[in-house]
Write a protein that holds these residues in place. Structure first.
Motif, mmCIF file in Angstrom:
data_model
loop_
_atom_site.group_PDB
_atom_site.id
_atom_site.type_symbol
_atom_site.label_atom_id
_atom_site.label_comp_id
_atom_site.label_asym_id
_atom_site.label_seq_id
_atom_site.Cartn_x
_atom_site.Cartn_y
_atom_site.Cartn_z
ATOM 1 N N HIS A 1 0.829 -1.214 0.000
ATOM 2 C CA HIS A 1 0.000 0.000 0.000
ATOM 3 C C HIS A 1 0.858 1.257 0.000
ATOM 4 O O HIS A 1 0.593 2.205 -0.763
ATOM 5 C CB HIS A 1 -0.907 -0.010 1.234
ATOM 6 N N VAL A 2 1.903 1.269 0.824
ATOM 7 C CA VAL A 2 2.762 2.456 0.904
ATOM 8 C C VAL A 2 3.496 2.685 -0.411
ATOM 9 O O VAL A 2 3.590 3.819 -0.901
ATOM 10 C CB VAL A 2 3.757 2.310 2.075
ATOM 11 N N LEU A 3 4.013 1.622 -1.003
ATOM 12 C CA LEU A 3 4.774 1.773 -2.248
ATOM 13 C C LEU A 3 3.886 2.168 -3.428
ATOM 14 O O LEU A 3 4.319 2.895 -4.319
ATOM 15 C CB LEU A 3 5.510 0.473 -2.563
ATOM 16 N N MET A 4 2.630 1.706 -3.444
ATOM 17 C CA MET A 4 1.747 2.005 -4.564
ATOM 18 C C MET A 4 1.000 3.323 -4.413
ATOM 19 O O MET A 4 0.807 4.055 -5.387
ATOM 20 C CB MET A 4 0.738 0.860 -4.750
ATOM 21 N N SER A 5 0.576 3.643 -3.175
ATOM 22 C CA SER A 5 -0.282 4.812 -2.975
ATOM 23 C C SER A 5 0.437 6.004 -2.379
ATOM 24 O O SER A 5 -0.112 7.105 -2.387
ATOM 25 C CB SER A 5 -1.466 4.445 -2.063
ATOM 26 N N GLY A 6 1.622 5.812 -1.822
ATOM 27 C CA GLY A 6 2.324 6.927 -1.194
ATOM 28 C C GLY A 6 2.890 7.887 -2.231
ATOM 29 O O GLY A 6 3.765 7.517 -3.021
ATOM 30 N N SER A 7 2.399 9.117 -2.224
ATOM 31 C CA SER A 7 2.889 10.100 -3.193
ATOM 32 C C SER A 7 4.299 10.562 -2.877
ATOM 33 O O SER A 7 4.971 11.148 -3.721
ATOM 34 C CB SER A 7 1.950 11.312 -3.222
ATOM 35 N N GLU A 8 4.788 10.301 -1.653
ATOM 36 C CA GLU A 8 6.132 10.706 -1.261
ATOM 37 C C GLU A 8 7.172 9.647 -1.582
ATOM 38 O O GLU A 8 8.354 9.804 -1.262
ATOM 39 C CB GLU A 8 6.189 11.007 0.248
ATOM 40 N N MET A 9 6.761 8.547 -2.206
ATOM 41 C CA MET A 9 7.676 7.451 -2.454
ATOM 42 C C MET A 9 8.595 7.677 -3.646
ATOM 43 O O MET A 9 9.402 6.819 -3.989
ATOM 44 C CB MET A 9 6.886 6.153 -2.670
ATOM 45 N N ALA A 10 8.464 8.846 -4.302
ATOM 46 C CA ALA A 10 9.331 9.113 -5.453
ATOM 47 C C ALA A 10 10.787 9.240 -5.034
ATOM 48 O O ALA A 10 11.691 8.888 -5.797
ATOM 49 C CB ALA A 10 8.875 10.389 -6.165
ATOM 50 N N ALA A 11 11.027 9.739 -3.829
ATOM 51 C CA ALA A 11 12.401 9.878 -3.340
ATOM 52 C C ALA A 11 12.984 8.494 -3.058
ATOM 53 O O ALA A 11 12.350 7.653 -2.407
ATOM 54 C CB ALA A 11 12.433 10.742 -2.084
ATOM 55 N N GLY A 12 14.198 8.268 -3.560
ATOM 56 C CA GLY A 12 14.815 6.950 -3.419
ATOM 57 C C GLY A 12 15.051 6.542 -1.985
ATOM 58 O O GLY A 12 14.919 5.371 -1.627
ATOM 59 N N ILE A 13 15.389 7.507 -1.122
ATOM 60 C CA ILE A 13 15.681 7.160 0.266
ATOM 61 C C ILE A 13 14.430 6.677 0.986
ATOM 62 O O ILE A 13 14.512 5.848 1.896
ATOM 63 C CB ILE A 13 16.301 8.382 0.990
ATOM 64 N N ARG A 14 13.251 7.160 0.571
ATOM 65 C CA ARG A 14 12.013 6.768 1.246
ATOM 66 C C ARG A 14 11.565 5.370 0.834
ATOM 67 O O ARG A 14 11.309 4.532 1.688
ATOM 68 C CB ARG A 14 10.926 7.799 0.954
ATOM 69 N N TRP A 15 11.455 5.145 -0.480
ATOM 70 C CA TRP A 15 11.030 3.804 -0.881
ATOM 71 C C TRP A 15 12.107 2.778 -0.577
ATOM 72 O O TRP A 15 11.813 1.604 -0.324
ATOM 73 C CB TRP A 15 10.622 3.765 -2.343
ATOM 74 N N GLY A 16 13.383 3.214 -0.552
ATOM 75 C CA GLY A 16 14.455 2.290 -0.180
ATOM 76 C C GLY A 16 14.364 1.866 1.280
ATOM 77 O O GLY A 16 14.605 0.702 1.616
ATOM 78 N N ALA A 17 14.012 2.821 2.161
ATOM 79 C CA ALA A 17 13.870 2.486 3.582
ATOM 80 C C ALA A 17 12.700 1.534 3.807
ATOM 81 O O ALA A 17 12.795 0.567 4.582
ATOM 82 C CB ALA A 17 13.681 3.766 4.392
ATOM 83 N N VAL A 18 11.575 1.781 3.119
ATOM 84 C CA VAL A 18 10.407 0.916 3.270
ATOM 85 C C VAL A 18 10.711 -0.481 2.732
ATOM 86 O O VAL A 18 10.411 -1.502 3.377
ATOM 87 C CB VAL A 18 9.200 1.527 2.541
ATOM 88 N N LEU A 19 11.319 -0.539 1.558
ATOM 89 C CA LEU A 19 11.649 -1.836 0.973
ATOM 90 C C LEU A 19 12.715 -2.557 1.795
ATOM 91 O O LEU A 19 12.669 -3.788 1.952
ATOM 92 C CB LEU A 19 12.128 -1.640 -0.464
ATOM 93 N N GLY A 20 13.675 -1.801 2.332
ATOM 94 C CA GLY A 20 14.705 -2.417 3.164
ATOM 95 C C GLY A 20 14.134 -3.033 4.430
ATOM 96 O O GLY A 20 14.540 -4.128 4.845
ATOM 97 N N SER A 21 13.186 -2.342 5.069
ATOM 98 C CA SER A 21 12.547 -2.902 6.271
ATOM 99 C C SER A 21 11.793 -4.184 5.939
ATOM 100 O O SER A 21 11.778 -5.141 6.726
ATOM 101 C CB SER A 21 11.604 -1.878 6.888
ATOM 102 N N PHE A 22 11.181 -4.213 4.752
ATOM 103 C CA PHE A 22 10.464 -5.420 4.339
ATOM 104 C C PHE A 22 11.432 -6.579 4.116
ATOM 105 O O PHE A 22 11.151 -7.722 4.517
ATOM 106 C CB PHE A 22 9.672 -5.135 3.067
ATOM 107 N N VAL A 23 12.558 -6.314 3.480
ATOM 108 C CA VAL A 23 13.549 -7.362 3.229
ATOM 109 C C VAL A 23 14.100 -7.910 4.536
ATOM 110 O O VAL A 23 14.273 -9.130 4.705
ATOM 111 C CB VAL A 23 14.680 -6.822 2.330
#
Length: 302
Positions: free
Chosen positions: A145-167
């Motif tokens: 949900h965060v990766l698809m709907s979050g409008s702030e996810m364009a910044a690499g550090i943000r989506w990288g942190a979310v994806l890193g926590s998932f990994v």
């Protein structure tokens, strides 16, 4: 002027909703990690189980509450595209049905798993723990949900942190699954065969001290099993190939209720001119967490 005010109000609502949503994601991530620590019995010798469990519940409730606030905050924007039905029923939003839909399912799964604590005794601990595993599915959907709907996810550090926590969460979960533990057990068995380890273990559980947390069943499911009525069943004699699992179960038991003994198989002989030592017929006690074999007796041990 009126259009600017509406846009400012919408932007303010968006900032508040996004901030609350990210804090909720972080707290729910911590709750999932804390749940893994509870399931695996990590740090139980240093921290009381009641304390660890209380922290887990508090973090989960805070994260869930902020998640609900995040969803309903979307309704406050004057130019919002989220309706009340979209917050409750998944895949109904016309603008972002997938992203918002998986977020709604995630929140509802988290809520169901949290409320299931109230009926834990009625459905039995084993069934409750199996149902509680849906928290991992809920967290996976929340990340989606965060990766698809979050409008702030364009910044690499943000989506990288979310994806890193998932990994990180995925790796911790996979390395503690029965499949992984079974593979590790087979590797240890081959190592023990090469080392010549072949003694059986005698298992005894103190019923007065056992709090039935279930950590022993997780480490050694072929030896320990929590029944539907909450009682612990276990095998009194353990073959050599399961010895490592049982020793790990002893180490993670927060109540220190499991005791191990090793069946003696060594007989010490003396010279023909002296009477032979009596065989080791009784079980030799080994300390919890020790992989040492039975100790040879000598005349000085008498």
């Amino acid at each position: 002027m009126g259009g600017t005010a509406v846009r400012n109000a919408q932007e303010s609502v968006h900032i508040v909703a996004a901030t609350v949503g990210f804090v909720s994601l972080f707290l729910l991530w911590l709750a999932v990690l804390w749940g893994l620590m509870l399931r695996n019995g990590w740090a139980q010798s240093r921290i009381k189980h009641a304390t660890v469990y209380g922290i887990h519940q508090t973090i989960a409730l805070l994260g869930l509450t902020l998640g609900v606030v995040h969803g309903f905050t979307q309704l406050a924007g004057p130019m919002g595209t989220v309706r009340l039905v979209d917050v409750v029923v998944p895949f109904t939003n016309p603008y972002d049905p997938i992203g918002i839909g998986v977020g709604v399912i995630s929140l509802e799964l988290f809520a169901a798993c949290t409320l299931s604590v109230l009926i834990q005794k009625k459905i039995g601990y084993t069934r409750w723990r199996a149902f509680h595993a849906f928290n991992y599915v809920a967290y996976m959907l929340l990340v989606g949900h965060v990766l698809m709907s979050g409008s702030e996810m364009a910044a690499g550090i943000r989506w990288g942190a979310v994806l890193g926590s998932f990994v990180i969460t995925l790796l911790l979960w996979m390395t503690t699954t029965p499949w992984w533990l079974g593979w590790r057990q087979e590797r240890n068995n081959r190592r023990n065969d090469r080392a010549g380890v072949g003694d059986e273990l005698l298992v005894n559980v103190d019923g007065n001290r056992c709090a039935r947390f279930g950590f022993c069943e997780h480490e050694a499911p072929k030896v320990f099993a929590l029944r539907g009525d909450g009682r612990l069943a276990y095998k009194a004699t353990v073959p050599p190939e399961l010895a490592n699992d049982v020793i790990r179960a002893v180490e993670v038991c927060p109540a220190r209720a499991i005791q191990l003994n090793r069946t003696a198989t060594t007989v010490v002989t003396q010279k023909k001119t002296e009477p032979a030592e009596e065989p080791l017929t009784g079980p030799t006690r080994i300390p919890a967490g020790s992989g040492a074999g039975p100790r040879r007796r000598s005349r000085g041990d008498r």
